[in-house]
Write an enzyme that holds these catalytic residues in place. Sequence first.
Site, short mmCIF file in Angstrom:
data_model
loop_
_atom_site.label_atom_id
_atom_site.label_comp_id
_atom_site.label_asym_id
_atom_site.label_seq_id
_atom_site.Cartn_x
_atom_site.Cartn_y
_atom_site.Cartn_z
N PRO A 99 0.95 -1.08 -0.04
CA PRO A 99 0.12 -0.18 -0.07
C PRO A 99 0.96 1.22 0.13
O PRO A 99 1.74 1.38 0.56
CB PRO A 99 -0.80 -0.18 1.26
CG PRO A 99 0.01 -1.19 2.23
CD PRO A 99 0.76 -2.03 1.18
N GLY A 103 4.51 3.71 4.93
CA GLY A 103 5.76 3.34 5.76
C GLY A 103 6.18 1.94 5.60
O GLY A 103 6.83 1.39 6.31
N ALA A 109 10.77 0.32 -2.76
CA ALA A 109 10.75 -1.04 -3.38
C ALA A 109 10.40 -0.83 -4.81
O ALA A 109 11.12 -1.58 -5.68
CB ALA A 109 9.48 -1.66 -2.61
N ASP A 150 15.50 2.29 3.97
CA ASP A 150 14.37 1.78 3.14
C ASP A 150 14.92 1.14 1.67
O ASP A 150 14.62 0.15 1.24
CB ASP A 150 13.19 2.56 2.61
CG ASP A 150 12.42 3.17 3.92
OD1 ASP A 150 12.60 2.75 4.94
OD2 ASP A 150 11.42 3.71 3.61
C1 MEV Z 1 10.58 5.71 6.73
O1 MEV Z 1 10.49 4.32 6.31
C2 MEV Z 1 11.68 5.65 7.97
C3 MEV Z 1 12.22 7.05 8.46
O2 MEV Z 1 13.18 6.69 9.35
C4 MEV Z 1 12.77 7.82 7.44
C5 MEV Z 1 14.21 7.28 6.76
O3 MEV Z 1 14.82 6.58 7.63
O4 MEV Z 1 14.52 7.66 5.81
C6 MEV Z 1 10.96 7.74 9.06
#
Ligand code: MEV
Length: 317
Positions: A99, A103, A109, A150
């Site tokens: 989705p 987060g 991806a 990520d």
């Molecule tokens: C986002 O998935 C994770 C955060 O820590 C941002 C990042 O690490 O770039 C909020």
Amino acid sequence: MKTLPEQAKGFAHGKIILMGEHAVVYGEPAIALPFRATPVEVTIEKIATPNRIISSYYQGLLCEAPRSLNNLSILIKTICNDLNQSSDHLSITITSSIPAERGMGSSAAVATALVRALFTYYDEQLDASHLLNYVDLSEKIAHGNPSGIDARVTSSDVPIFYQKGSVFEPFTLNIAGYLIASDTGVQGQTRQTVKDVADQVKRSPDQTMVIIKRLGRLTLQAKEAIEKNQEVTLGKLMTQAHELLRQLNVSNDLLDQLVETALSHGALGAKLTGGGRGGCMIALTRTKKEAELVSNKLMEQGAVNTWIHALGADNEG
Ligand code: MEV
């Protein structure tokens, strides 16, 4: 000159940050795991007309795509330029089960799968560090100031322990237990929350850095708990991390409510995951049965989707 194939594909998957989101932007450690339940596939095909993109979010000419897809346009141009290829006449189909804006690493991806598909299409070798450079570039455009976690975990087959500036370590999740990931259905705001935390650091550096450092310490303790297979301790650390993330103002009412729901139905711990203010939360249980109960309760309380993930299964990755 190489003959280009009619079609090539690239793959990646979503991710879950177990501990350390936001603090990781400030050099603190984080633990994240690949989330294979949410795969992404990008298909490149040769077409006679100008580049077009087909995704659930937008279908049409790439040059007319919304600004939020700028990262992909720039990535395609950069890669084609580096490979001395024309960047025209490509059809790019994105099929993603992650989705968007929850987060779960959707943007990283998709970028990972796109880079892999382009390199396969042009029959060029792609090593891990080049892949990361390209995905980091794309993530900078998408999120402003990403830590890079990520990009690393959406292309990894195993969980990772990551600290900005260091080589990331593959990390075995030596722990029994089930993780429930639950989607609030509300688009998260990673770019905005990362910026708001940065503003908070500027406004009250001492107070905010204390919270960030505490989050880093909890991640180190979580690493130890995982290594010793102490799931109760891990659960407590997750809940403490959620409280600190609340103090960073990156939670919201629904996330807090889902965390409460999980805890009051037997979860060992629960927290938001990723950028926050929407997106997803995670909860830890000892058994699959407990995970199913928590998952049902989360759905009753407004979650739009849940996934149950056996943590031990990561050790097979
Ligand atoms: C986002 O998935 C994770 C955060 O820590 C941002 C990042 O690490 O770039 C909020």
